[in-house]
Design a protein around this motif. Structure first.
Motif, PDB file in Angstrom:
ATOM      1  N   GLY A 185       0.809  -1.211   0.000  1.00 53.43           N
ATOM      2  CA  GLY A 185       0.000   0.000   0.000  1.00 53.43           C
ATOM      3  C   GLY A 185       0.840   1.257   0.000  1.00 53.43           C
ATOM      4  N   PRO A 186       0.230   2.418  -0.280  1.00 52.61           N
ATOM      5  CA  PRO A 186      -1.219   2.590  -0.396  1.00 52.61           C
ATOM      6  C   PRO A 186      -1.852   2.122  -1.716  1.00 52.61           C
ATOM      7  CG  PRO A 186      -0.084   4.708  -0.644  1.00 52.61           C
ATOM      8  CD  PRO A 186       0.957   3.695  -0.264  1.00 52.61           C
ATOM      9  N   ASN A 187      -1.088   1.926  -2.782  1.00 50.49           N
ATOM     10  CA  ASN A 187      -1.710   1.647  -4.093  1.00 50.49           C
ATOM     11  C   ASN A 187      -1.348   0.270  -4.635  1.00 50.49           C
ATOM     12  OD1 ASN A 187      -0.680   4.952  -4.532  1.00 50.49           O
ATOM     13  ND2 ASN A 187      -2.834   4.412  -4.344  1.00 50.49           N
ATOM     14  N   PRO A 232     -10.656   7.506 -14.662  1.00 47.26           N
ATOM     15  CA  PRO A 232     -10.975   8.848 -15.164  1.00 47.26           C
ATOM     16  C   PRO A 232      -9.723   9.501 -15.728  1.00 47.26           C
ATOM     17  CG  PRO A 232     -11.926   8.509 -12.979  1.00 47.26           C
ATOM     18  CD  PRO A 232     -11.054   7.323 -13.255  1.00 47.26           C
ATOM     19  N   GLU A 234      -8.483  12.418 -15.691  1.00 48.37           N
ATOM     20  CA  GLU A 234      -7.667  13.365 -14.933  1.00 48.37           C
ATOM     21  C   GLU A 234      -6.542  12.697 -14.147  1.00 48.37           C
ATOM     22  OE1 GLU A 234     -11.140  13.025 -14.671  1.00 48.37           O
ATOM     23  OE2 GLU A 234     -11.748  14.150 -12.871  1.00 48.37           O
ATOM     24  N   HIS A 235      -6.568  11.347 -14.058  1.00 46.75           N
ATOM     25  CA  HIS A 235      -5.447  10.647 -13.422  1.00 46.75           C
ATOM     26  C   HIS A 235      -4.177  10.752 -14.260  1.00 46.75           C
ATOM     27  CE1 HIS A 235      -7.293   8.678  -9.969  1.00 46.75           C
ATOM     28  NE2 HIS A 235      -8.330   8.398 -10.725  1.00 46.75           N
ATOM     29  N   ILE A 243      -4.176  10.927  -9.746  1.00 46.13           N
ATOM     30  CA  ILE A 243      -4.361  12.330  -9.348  1.00 46.13           C
ATOM     31  C   ILE A 243      -3.357  12.630  -8.237  1.00 46.13           C
ATOM     32  CG2 ILE A 243      -5.929  13.924  -8.176  1.00 46.13           C
ATOM     33  CD1 ILE A 243      -8.234  12.489  -9.616  1.00 46.13           C
ATOM     34  N   ASP A 244      -2.642  13.738  -8.367  1.00 48.74           N
ATOM     35  CA  ASP A 244      -1.597  14.065  -7.397  1.00 48.74           C
ATOM     36  C   ASP A 244      -2.072  13.811  -5.969  1.00 48.74           C
ATOM     37  OD1 ASP A 244       0.725  16.200  -8.755  1.00 48.74           O
ATOM     38  OD2 ASP A 244      -1.027  15.560  -9.909  1.00 48.74           O
ATOM     39  N   HIS A 245      -1.242  13.126  -5.211  1.00 52.46           N
ATOM     40  CA  HIS A 245      -1.589  12.790  -3.826  1.00 52.46           C
ATOM     41  C   HIS A 245      -0.334  12.870  -2.963  1.00 52.46           C
ATOM     42  CE1 HIS A 245      -0.886   8.176  -4.659  1.00 52.46           C
ATOM     43  NE2 HIS A 245       0.012   8.930  -5.203  1.00 52.46           N
ATOM     44  N   GLY A 246      -0.526  12.870  -1.638  1.00 52.10           N
ATOM     45  CA  GLY A 246       0.607  12.948  -0.728  1.00 52.10           C
ATOM     46  C   GLY A 246       1.405  11.653  -0.764  1.00 52.10           C
ATOM     47  N   TYR A 247       2.737  11.799  -0.683  1.00 49.60           N
ATOM     48  CA  TYR A 247       3.617  10.632  -0.697  1.00 49.60           C
ATOM     49  C   TYR A 247       4.095  10.326   0.722  1.00 49.60           C
ATOM     50  CZ  TYR A 247       4.355  11.020  -5.840  1.00 49.60           C
ATOM     51  OH  TYR A 247       4.220  11.045  -7.200  1.00 49.60           O
ATOM     52  N   PRO A 267      10.147  14.125  -2.345  1.00 46.96           N
ATOM     53  CA  PRO A 267       9.025  15.032  -2.571  1.00 46.96           C
ATOM     54  C   PRO A 267       7.817  14.655  -1.717  1.00 46.96           C
ATOM     55  CG  PRO A 267       9.181  13.461  -4.366  1.00 46.96           C
ATOM     56  CD  PRO A 267      10.358  13.205  -3.464  1.00 46.96           C
ATOM     57  N   SER A 268       7.001  15.650  -1.368  1.00 48.49           N
ATOM     58  CA  SER A 268       5.856  15.418  -0.487  1.00 48.49           C
ATOM     59  C   SER A 268       4.630  14.958  -1.256  1.00 48.49           C
ATOM     60  CB  SER A 268       5.508  16.705   0.255  1.00 48.49           C
ATOM     61  OG  SER A 268       5.201  17.731  -0.672  1.00 48.49           O
ATOM     62  N   MET A 269       4.583  15.223  -2.552  1.00 46.58           N
ATOM     63  CA  MET A 269       3.405  14.827  -3.308  1.00 46.58           C
ATOM     64  C   MET A 269       3.745  14.715  -4.778  1.00 46.58           C
ATOM     65  SD  MET A 269       1.184  18.340  -3.318  1.00 46.58           S
ATOM     66  CE  MET A 269       0.518  18.197  -4.952  1.00 46.58           C
TER      67      MET A 269
ATOM     68  N   LEU B   9      -6.116   4.026   3.301  1.00 46.72           N
ATOM     69  CA  LEU B   9      -5.093   3.166   2.712  1.00 46.72           C
ATOM     70  C   LEU B   9      -3.843   3.217   3.588  1.00 46.72           C
ATOM     71  CD1 LEU B   9      -5.501   4.433  -0.970  1.00 46.72           C
ATOM     72  CD2 LEU B   9      -6.506   2.378   0.038  1.00 46.72           C
ATOM     73  N   PRO B  10      -3.439   2.080   4.179  1.00 42.99           N
ATOM     74  CA  PRO B  10      -2.210   2.093   4.978  1.00 42.99           C
ATOM     75  C   PRO B  10      -1.005   2.372   4.081  1.00 42.99           C
ATOM     76  CG  PRO B  10      -3.063  -0.155   4.769  1.00 42.99           C
ATOM     77  CD  PRO B  10      -4.063   0.758   4.125  1.00 42.99           C
ATOM     78  N   CYS B  53      -4.039  16.970  -0.421  1.00 47.18           N
ATOM     79  CA  CYS B  53      -3.771  17.108  -1.846  1.00 47.18           C
ATOM     80  C   CYS B  53      -5.119  17.293  -2.530  1.00 47.18           C
ATOM     81  CB  CYS B  53      -2.961  15.933  -2.362  1.00 47.18           C
ATOM     82  SG  CYS B  53      -1.859  16.432  -3.693  1.00 47.18           S
ATOM     83  N   PHE B  54      -5.187  17.130  -3.869  1.00 43.88           N
ATOM     84  CA  PHE B  54      -6.431  17.461  -4.562  1.00 43.88           C
ATOM     85  C   PHE B  54      -7.630  16.704  -3.995  1.00 43.88           C
ATOM     86  CE2 PHE B  54      -3.396  18.481  -8.060  1.00 43.88           C
ATOM     87  CZ  PHE B  54      -3.644  19.839  -8.056  1.00 43.88           C
ATOM     88  N   SER B  56      -7.270  13.938  -1.573  1.00 51.89           N
ATOM     89  CA  SER B  56      -6.861  13.006  -0.515  1.00 51.89           C
ATOM     90  C   SER B  56      -6.117  13.752   0.583  1.00 51.89           C
ATOM     91  CB  SER B  56      -5.955  11.916  -1.107  1.00 51.89           C
ATOM     92  OG  SER B  56      -4.830  12.508  -1.724  1.00 51.89           O
ATOM     93  N   LEU B  58      -2.954  12.907   3.370  1.00 49.01           N
ATOM     94  CA  LEU B  58      -1.960  12.006   3.955  1.00 49.01           C
ATOM     95  C   LEU B  58      -1.813  12.366   5.427  1.00 49.01           C
ATOM     96  CD1 LEU B  58       0.188   9.763   3.126  1.00 49.01           C
ATOM     97  CD2 LEU B  58       1.849  11.616   3.256  1.00 49.01           C
TER      98      LEU B  58
END
Lengths: 324, 288
Positions: A185-187, A232, A234-235, A243-247, A267-269, B9-10, B53-54, B56, B58
């Motif tokens: 995870g997360p993906n 979608p 926009e990903h 879609i941009d997310h926190g890392y 990087p943070s995101m 999501l962990p 973020c957009f 989500s 963290l």
């Protein structure tokens, strides 16, 4: 005060856990990559485990001491000498004003840590003395140390002759192969079952294009789940786009087909998926691995990863040290 | 889509990622920022920090204090108490930034890219084409007509990801392929549906068409208006770009260089999502 006679390849001031609390403004924590060795160096010289010290990468510095003090060197073996006489690692050592401490190229491991009694007294930036080279924040003038600089040091009360018992030290691999723990995870659900199996059963080579922001890995192709392909728009267009997310720190970030482990200055995101995350307890291995070495990943649960971090923390206390 | 319930999501031993949906939609960002704000106010021991973020949020937690499931329960409870996004109110400052549109520096940067790396339609003209506008003057009018919402900061410390609050000012653009190797500091750009300002000279992929002389990043933390912070913006702030002439640009730049420029900012106000949505509903001539 300590004078930098030679800087080494990339010697930077770091503290632990670093610059915490600014992830939402894009600041990484920085701090030592192998915080196990770093904390041990500090407790050897009587400091708090997180006090500011030096991280030395691949090739260490030469330091001239302008005061009597106590130092300890841990982590990678850079064959340290004091006025030309070999010094032991994992041990506190008395240094006299006028003496010169010299580290060479890493014989084993990649990063050595030098702690000085009292800790380095460079100014704090956003609550930390750690150096974040990329943006020029922290350390001395924001960057790795340079020859001719003088490092201020707080008063300390170190004792020479303390040793970290061998059983409490991280075991740096001599066969150039590392087993690195990962949490799913997360993906992870963006990778198909074959891709997940392949990730965990393949050799991954640490690329030379790695630094304190990210460790690039070379290995087999990734394959993706339906979710990564039909999504979608926009990903983004690549299967690994999201879609941009926190890392999270430690994320195995999949940029196209190239996995990059996001480490202390990362990087943070951003807009790539993170199928797996290296937990904090395995960061010391990343810190001690050299480019060209081989990683195998072993999946552990979140709870196991947390237990491992707890076990390391329990080792890094002064009560565990022994005297010569 | 917007998920009926946020997904947890962990992410390793000390993070959890909360997804509110899987599209680019201001509503999702309001939910992420609403939860971030609620977490800050609740001051829960063991929650170290959050990063919206957009779509989500963290969350960084301390496993010495909270387990993963305790963290998820606490955050799930807070998210449920926020209710619908309409009920969210966020603290927000409004910054007025002078901007020289169609400036010589971004134009020169694009020309350099065309000469050295790849031929392309100049960025302002590409934006006009992609969005069916009447010309670059229309682009300037439209781009400077809206307030921009700071959805998040990242990629570089202090780099804001911006979305126009006026739906009529929503523009889209492809990103550079391959990316530029350099971008002037202060360049204003657009890629996908997001706008941004480059805090320092960095590589980049957004289409660039304007520049602000006002620094948004200061490694020394000594600039006026930063209150000791290194970044001008925080998530939930708003920005309005004020078109200026070259003379005005140069005058501001001179003040900045002497550290006597006062950033124009309306200090914290409440941004009320319900009121914002009601305003959007009443707008004439919404762009699709």
């Amino acid at each position: 005060m300590i004078e930098i006679v030679k800087a080494g390849l990339e010697t930077s001031i770091q503290d632990y856990p670093g610059r915490i609390g600014y992830w939402n403004q894009g600041f990484p924590p920085s701090g030592p990559m192998d915080s196990w060795s770093f904390r041990m160096a500090n407790i050897l010289v009587g400091n708090a485990p997180g006090a500011a010290g030096l991280e030395c990468q691949f090739l260490g510095p030469t330091l001239g001491f302008q005061q009597d003090t106590v130092v300890a060197i841990t982590g990678a073996d850079m064959r340290p000498t004091l006025d030309g006489i070999a010094l032991p690692l994992w041990q506190s050592v008395a240094v006299r004003a006028g003496q010169v401490l010299a580290l060479g190229a890493a014989r084993l491991g990649a990063r050595a840590y030098i702690a000085i009694a009292g800790g380095i007294a460079n100014p704090e930036r956003l609550g930390s003395r750690s150096t974040f080279h990329k943006a020029g924040v922290g350390g001395i003038d924001g960057h790795a140390v340079k020859a001719g600089q003088v490092l201020p040091v707080f008063d300390g009360t170190g004792t020479a002759g303390l040793v970290v018992p061998e059983a409490l030290r991280p075991e740096i691999r001599t066969d150039r192969r590392w087993e690195i723990e990962v949490c799913a995870g997360p993906n992870d659900d963006w990778i198909d079952a074959a891709g997940q199996e392949r990730f965990l059963s393949s050799d991954w080579k640490l690329s030379a294009k790695s630094d304190r922001t990210g460790f690039r890995l070379e290995g087999p192709e990734w394959t993706f789940a339906e979710k990564a392909i039909n999504k979608p728009k926009e990903h983004g267009s690549l299967p690994s786009n999201i879609i941009d997310h926190g890392y999270p720190l430690g994320a195995i970030n999949l940029a196209g087909q190239t996995p990059i482990i996001l480490v202390n200055d990362g990087p943070s995101m951003g807009g790539f998926i993170n199928p797996y995350t290296v937990p904090s307890a395995a960061f010391w291995k990343l810190g001690q691995a050299k480019p060209g070495e081989i990683f195998r990943f072993r999946q552990v649960s979140v709870e196991e990863a947390q237990d491992m971090a707890r076990a390391i923390k329990a080792r890094c206390v002064a009560g565990n040290l022994v005297t010569l | 889509m917007i998920y009926a319930q946020p997904t947890f999501l962990p992410a390793g031993d000390r993070y959890v990622l909360i997804e509110f949906g899987n599209e680019m939609n201001l509503d999702l960002n309001f939910m992420a920022q609403g939860l971030a704000s609620a977490v800050r106010q609740a001051a829960i021991p063991g929650i170290i920090e959050t990063a919206p973020c957009f779509a989500s949020l963290l969350v960084h937690y301390d496993p010495e204090i909270l387990t993963l499931s305790q963290t998820a329960d606490l955050l799930g409870g807070l998210a449920a108490s926020l209710g619908r996004s309409d009920d969210i109110e966020l603290s927000s400052r409004l910054f007025y930034l002078p901007a020289l549109y169609l400036d010589p520096w971004t134009r020169e940067c694009v020309e350099d890219y065309c000469a050295r790396i790849a031929k392309k339609v100049p960025d302002p003209e590409l934006l006009v084409q992609e969005n069916g506008l009447d010309g670059v003057d229309h682009l300037v009018r439209l781009h400077s007509s809206s307030e921009y919402w700071v959805a998040s900061l990242g990629f570089w410390p202090g780099l804001p990801f911006l979305m126009p609050l006026d739906p009529r000012a929503r523009l889209t653009a492809p990103k550079y392929n391959p990316p530029r190797t350099n971008t002037p500091q202060g360049a204003i750009g657009l890629g996908g549906a997001a706008n941004s300002i480059y805090p320092v000279a960095t590589p980049g992929g957004y289409q660039i068409f304007a520049r602000t002389p006002v620094p948004i990043w200061d490694a020394t933390g000594t600039r006026r208006g930063f209150d000791g912070a290194l970044c001008l913006f925080r998530p939930g702030d708003r920005i309005r770009f004020v078109p200026v002439t070259r003379d005005e640009y140069d005058a501001v730049e001179a003040q900045v260089n002497e550290n006597r420029y006062e950033v124009t900012v309306v200090e914290y106000q409440k941004f009320v999502v319900r009121d914002y949505k009601a305003w959007c509903e009443k707008l004439p001539g919404k762009r699709a």
